[in-house]
Structures are given as structure tokens and as C-alpha cells.
Write an enzyme that holds these catalytic residues in place. Structure first.
Site, PDB file in Angstrom:
ATOM      1  N   GLY A  55     -20.805 -16.314 -17.966  1.00 43.81           N
ATOM      2  CA  GLY A  55     -21.388 -15.920 -16.686  1.00 43.81           C
ATOM      3  C   GLY A  55     -22.230 -17.010 -16.049  1.00 43.81           C
ATOM      4  N   PRO A 110     -20.814 -19.104 -12.034  1.00 42.04           N
ATOM      5  CG  PRO A 110     -21.232 -16.846 -11.611  1.00 42.04           C
ATOM      6  CD  PRO A 110     -20.576 -17.762 -12.591  1.00 42.04           C
ATOM      7  CE1 TYR A 134      -4.422  -1.162  -0.025  1.00 42.99           C
ATOM      8  CE2 TYR A 134      -3.302  -3.038   0.969  1.00 42.99           C
ATOM      9  CZ  TYR A 134      -4.402  -2.496   0.329  1.00 42.99           C
ATOM     10  OH  TYR A 134      -5.483  -3.291   0.053  1.00 42.99           O
ATOM     11  CD  GLN A 137      -9.038 -12.579 -10.141  1.00 39.82           C
ATOM     12  OE1 GLN A 137      -9.345 -11.812 -11.053  1.00 39.82           O
ATOM     13  NE2 GLN A 137      -7.809 -12.657  -9.660  1.00 39.82           N
ATOM     14  CE1 TYR A 138     -10.626 -18.086 -16.263  1.00 39.14           C
ATOM     15  CE2 TYR A 138      -8.762 -18.378 -14.781  1.00 39.14           C
ATOM     16  CZ  TYR A 138      -9.268 -18.018 -16.010  1.00 39.14           C
ATOM     17  OH  TYR A 138      -8.416 -17.587 -17.004  1.00 39.14           O
ATOM     18  CB  VAL A 184     -17.566  -7.347 -12.339  1.00 40.38           C
ATOM     19  CG1 VAL A 184     -16.712  -6.836 -13.490  1.00 40.38           C
ATOM     20  CG2 VAL A 184     -18.972  -6.783 -12.434  1.00 40.38           C
ATOM     21  CD  GLU A 213      -6.815  -6.133   1.132  1.00 37.91           C
ATOM     22  OE1 GLU A 213      -5.608  -6.002   1.441  1.00 37.91           O
ATOM     23  OE2 GLU A 213      -7.395  -5.368   0.333  1.00 37.91           O
TER      24      GLU A 213
END
Length: 405
Positions: free
Chosen positions: A281, A284, A98, A207-208, A395, A140
């Protein structure tokens, strides 16, 4: 919250900073990647960087967070950070990264606005940044603790047990530990990050959605190949990771996969569900349906899917089988090309049209698909009086263009 003095300064300068943020963020990324090329090579999505999507998303996130932070009666701004925090956790983002962002972001602000950035303004916006950063860091940390990992142990190596061609451009992979040991618990609707080492040496991550969450010893993901294509008068780059997985990963090969993350999960109460998807889509939604079948649920579920054609519809047969196994589920499908088939009660021609679809009262509605598709469906739902807090979406990529739709 911000100090009273900083709140007034941010409120007064928000129009100027907000107007310039789109110019600031590309400079920020350029400066940061020049100083830390490993971040562009091994962490950030190079495709999104090339198209400018990441820059626009960061600009929108900063402006939206600052707006909420100085609103007198708005929602807690930290509530909007869950999606970003889950994404960061799936990438293994560390607290010590950060300050790097801070250094180059504020250097970019000064480069764009020059002498207009007085010490008072710089101090106020510095407070905004660290309020956002510290909120993300706290979320996180919780996510890492819940998953039983640290940023350095988010990823593990799994073996491909099966590879299945789901459609001409989509393959699914069933993944398991080499020794068959149980995999970390996952909630239906969550995703994993997959990291691959590309031929040029870059480690790129995507990402999947998990399509096989209930199985403790196996995970399933589906990957759509993405060729380079024209989009909004520009050439969108081919999918580096998806195309690599398509061409190079088969049964017996290993994948570097993160622990599951993602805040888009099913509510535990037995409200009706409406699952609306397009193209890839569907993934999920497969995870949701598998979970409901596994739980022997009898809740009302309406499954709505749009695709180019029956041949392009990945997981078409599997979706039908899952819907058939749920006593309260029904399905409608729209195809731009029906081939030789005729429209009927289930098959419909053209793009998805919700105007003639009866939606269950008080249903929780989930969307996943291309951003323009979701923006259009969301606008239709809002026009029909569906409350904003009952519309949920996923998304995979920068959220620019939908969050404000």
C-alpha cells in the site's frame, strides 16, 4: 431518480432483495460466464471469482445503490459510483456490455426468488439497474473523453526500461513508450491496469498505482508477488498476474498498460496530509510524495507505514529520501519484527497504533493497504473524531468489507 411507483416498490422489497442478493450474484456470474466465457477468461479477475470476493462486492454495491436511490434525504447515489467507474474505464468496459449483465442478473433474480418476482417488482428493480448502469456509462464516457481514449484504445504497449528488486517479494518496473514519446498525463495517486496473456491463453488484468506520475516520459509501478496462502480458513489463490510479471517480465520486454485512472488524488489546496499505508500500500503514497517533491511543496505531511520487517518494506529507502526532501514532512514506521534494532522516535515495534500519534488538525488522510488494516485504521480515526469526508482510501480489488466498516 426513480419513478414514485418504483420507489415505493423498491423501498418495500429492499429487505427481501437485499437478503437474497448474496445468493443471486453467484448464480448471475455462473450464468453470464456460461454464456460469455470470454468475459471470465479475458476481463474479470479469476482470483476474486474463485474466492467469491467479486460476488460479495457486487451484492454490496447493488444493495447500497438501491438504498441510496430510495432514501428521502440521502446523498446523490451517483456520487458513490466514481470508484467503480474509474475501475471500469481502466478495463475498457463498453456500453454494450451492460445489457449482458442485465440479462443474466435478472435471470438469476428470478431463479432465486421465483414467483415472488411479480411484473411490478421486476419493473421497479429493472429501473434501479438501468439508473445505476446509465449513471456509470455517463461517468465512464467522461473519463474516456478526459483521457483522450475510447474503450478500444485504453491500452497501449510500453517497454520496461528498468526492473528493480525493491524487497524479497516486490519488484518495480519503469515503463516508457518504445520511441520515448510522452505518456498520457497522470494525477498523483492514480493507477494503471496491466493486461497479461497467461500460459493458458487467458488475458488477465490487474491495477497498480503509479509511483512515477510527474515524469512525462516514464511511469513506474511496483508489483508484489502473491503466493497461495490460507486466509479466513480458506486457501487464497496465488496472484496470477503479479507472479507472472515477477517471473517473466524484464528489461526490454513489453507490457500492455492502460491510460491512468483513479479518483484518489491529492487536493489542490494546501491542507496538511496524513499518508497511512501497510505493505505494498506504500505505492500510491510514493506517487504522492514524488509529486510533492516535484512541486517543491512545504505543506505538512505525516507519513505512517506498517510492515512485517525492514527487509520486507518495499521502497523503504526511497520513502525516507522523499520525506527528507520535503521540509514539512515527518515519518513514523511500525514493524512486527525489528530484528536487532531497538524502537526509537521513528521506528516502532508491533502493528500500527495511532492512539499516541498527534494528527494535524483538518488534515486530509489517505489509506492504502490490506482491507482489514484499512478498516481498523479507519475505525480508529472515526473514534478520534476525524470526519468521514476527510478519510480517503484505495482498494485494489472488490471493496467488500471496507465500504461499510
Amino acid at each position: 431518480m426513480l419513478s414514485p411507483a418504483s420507489t415505493e416498490v423498491v423501498r418495500a422489497t429492499l429487505p427481501v432483495i437485499g437478503a437474497a442478493i448474496g445468493e443471486i450474484t453467484p448464480i448471475f456470474y455462473r450464468r453470464m460466464f456460461a454464456a460469455h466465457p470470454e468475459l471470465e477468461r479475458d476481463l474479470f479477475n479469476r482470483g476474486n471469482q474463485a474466492q467469491g470476493d467479486q460476488q460479495r462486492a457486487l451484492a454490496g454495491a447493488i444493495a447500497a445503490y438501491a438504498t441510496l436511490l430510495v432514501a428521502e434525504d440521502g446523498p446523490d447515489p451517483r456520487a458513490v459510483l466514481a470508484r467503480i467507474a474509474h475501475k471500469h474505464a481502466s478495463l475498457g468496459i463498453r456500453e454494450d456490455q451492460y445489457p449482458i449483465v442485465h440479462e443474466h442478473l435478472f435471470a438469476a433474480i428470478v431463479e432465486v426468488l421465483g414467483e415472488a418476482v411479480t411484473p411490478e417488482i421486476a419493473s421497479a428493480w429493472d429501473e434501479v439497474y438501468w439508473h445505476m448502469a446509465e449513471s456509470l456509462i455517463a461517468i465512464e464516457k467522461e473519463l474516456y473523453a478526459e483521457a483522450g481514449v475510447t474503450p478500444d484504445t485504453v491500452f497501449q504497449r510500453l517497454v520496461v526500461r528498468r526492473r528493480v528488486q525493491e524487497s524479497p517479494d516486490t519488484v518495480s518496473f519503469v515503463l516508457a513508450a518504445e520511441d520515448g514519446s510522452p505518456l498520457p498525463a497522470a494525477h498523483p495517486g492514480q493507477y494503471v491496469s496491466v493486461a497479461v496473456r497467461l500460459p493458458d491463453g487467458a488475458r488477465q488484468i490487474r491495477q497498480y498505482s503509479l509511483t512515477r506520475a510527474p515524469q512525462a516520459s516514464e511511469w513506474g509501478i511496483s508489483v508484489k508477488a502473491i503466493p497461495g496462502h490460507r486466509e479466513d480458513d480458506a486457501i487464497a489463490p496465488a496472484g496470477e498476474v503479479s507472479n507472472f510479471l515477477h517471473g517473466n517480465v524484464f528489461e526490454g520486454d513489453e507490457m500492455e498498460v492502460s491510460a491512468p485512472f483513479g479518483e484518489l488524488t491529492l487536493p489542490e489546496h494546501e491542507v496538511p496530509l496524513v499518508l497511512i499505508s501497510a505493505g505494498i500500500g506504500i505505492t500510491p503514497m510514493i506517487g504522492f510524495l514524488r509529486h510533492l517533491v516535484h512541486a517543491e511543496s512545504d505543506r505538512a505531511v505525516l507519513v505512517l507505514h506498517a510492515d512485517r520487517s525492514l527487509a520486507n518494506h518495499a521502497h523503504r529507502a526511497e520513502t525516507a529520501e522523499l520525506v527528507e526532501a520535503l521540509p514539512g514532512a515527518t515519518q513514523l514506521r511500525w514493524y512486527e519484527d525489528l530484528g536487532t534494532r531497538e524502537a526509537d522516535e521513528v521506528l516502532r515495534a508491533g502493528r500500527i497504533d495511532l492512539d499516541g500519534v498527534e494528527l494535524p488538525a483538518e488534515a486530509e488522510i489517505y489509506l492504502c493497504g490490506p482491507v482489514p488494516f484499512m478498516a481498523s485504521v479507519r475505525a480508529t480515526l472515526r473514534r478520534r473524531g476525524v470526519a468521514e469526508d476527510r478519510i480517503h482510501y484505495e482498494v485494489f480489488g472488490p471493496d467488500a468489507g471496507l465500504a461499510s466498516a
